[in-house]
Design an enzyme around this catalytic site. Sequence first.
Site, PDB file in Angstrom:
ATOM      1  N   SER A 255       0.784  -1.236   0.000  1.00 52.62           N
ATOM      2  CA  SER A 255       0.000   0.000   0.000  1.00 52.62           C
ATOM      3  C   SER A 255       0.819   1.292   0.000  1.00 52.62           C
ATOM      4  O   SER A 255       0.254   2.370  -0.146  1.00 52.62           O
ATOM      5  CB  SER A 255      -0.959   0.018   1.200  1.00 52.62           C
ATOM      6  OG  SER A 255      -0.249   0.035   2.419  1.00 52.62           O
ATOM      7  N   LYS A 300      -5.837   4.423   8.522  1.00 46.54           N
ATOM      8  CA  LYS A 300      -4.777   5.235   7.915  1.00 46.54           C
ATOM      9  C   LYS A 300      -5.127   6.719   7.942  1.00 46.54           C
ATOM     10  O   LYS A 300      -4.245   7.571   8.101  1.00 46.54           O
ATOM     11  CB  LYS A 300      -4.510   4.747   6.495  1.00 46.54           C
ATOM     12  CG  LYS A 300      -3.875   3.368   6.465  1.00 46.54           C
ATOM     13  CD  LYS A 300      -3.529   2.900   5.071  1.00 46.54           C
ATOM     14  CE  LYS A 300      -2.813   1.546   5.153  1.00 46.54           C
ATOM     15  NZ  LYS A 300      -2.374   1.055   3.839  1.00 46.54           N
TER      16      LYS A 300
END
Length: 362
Positions: A255, A300
């Site tokens: 990611s 996140k």
Amino acid sequence: MPRRTATMLASTLVLIALLCAGVFFPVPYSEMSPGPTVNTLGEADGEPVLQISGHQTYPTTGHLNMTTVRVTGADYRMNLVEAVYGWLAHDSVVVPHETLYPNGKTEEQSTQENAEEFSQSQESAKVAALRQLGMPVASRVVVASVQKDSPAEGTLHAGDVIKDVDGTAVKQPQDVAKLVTKHKPGEPVTFTIVPAKEAEAAEKARREPTATQRVTITTKKSDEGDRAIVGIKAGTDHTFPFTIDIKLADVGGPSAGLMFSLGIVDKLTRGDLTGGRFVAGTGTIDDEGKVGPIGGIEMKLVGARDAGARYFLTPADNCAAAASDTPDGLTLIKVGTIKDAVKALEKVRQGATTGLPTCSPN
């Protein structure tokens, strides 16, 4: 004993029993929480995250932070009290254990898989960044891995460059499987390769590898059907015009690809991408610069906001989930490619934020 007192005592005992059960009774759930964020333009553990040699680099300002998620280990057994607390907390997410560790995957297996994905994401980040800048990147088909006890074991090795199969040139990894499966199990197939050591030496010397070998392997039947296999996985390797190293330990998964690629672009471009702003983000990236979705977007966002980010580069496929619970003070920017991200950062740098492509919950 009066009835009221007996009732209160019984209720208390039941409550104590339920609390004890909640503490000691395991439930099949795991927890995700915000992990650390790292500025790809800065340092980690005392050394630059991005190290470029053999090409002019330029000073950078601001932040291009990659974001991470912490997860409980495969062997950790959450109890009912912890699960309820996690469901109620805003800075963590409780998910079924199977979501993080499917099919009984161990923590060791998960760590290895994440390490491989992280390595591949770094490679693709370099390719996408250089292609965004119009710089040449040569690619080649290689042996990515060799299965144990397979026909290819001991003959082909990880890193070998595959030039052709039975005299037919291969241009994409999938070409290898197509050519092998033209055979029946038990038939021989011939590979023309450049051994991994020769390919590595040629890359260091900035030259094309020339020492080829022809090897013949007898195919066998796949465990999943009647097709012929030799027991290798083909992949793509690249030759870069100069050296780009990404130094970041204790991080796994794919990611961070987008943020690594933007950090590389920033360092190789005169001026800077952020204009000194604090930008964070996430997203996988492929060799062509396409940004893909990731897991744990909510965590996140929290981690980025807590670190001081004002803008968050969000994969298009994660936009709806991100927009449904955006932390205060954080502006989501929708991106589908590295080009989208560079254009958006130009607007951020110029202060033209009203024209940014943003995320909506629908």
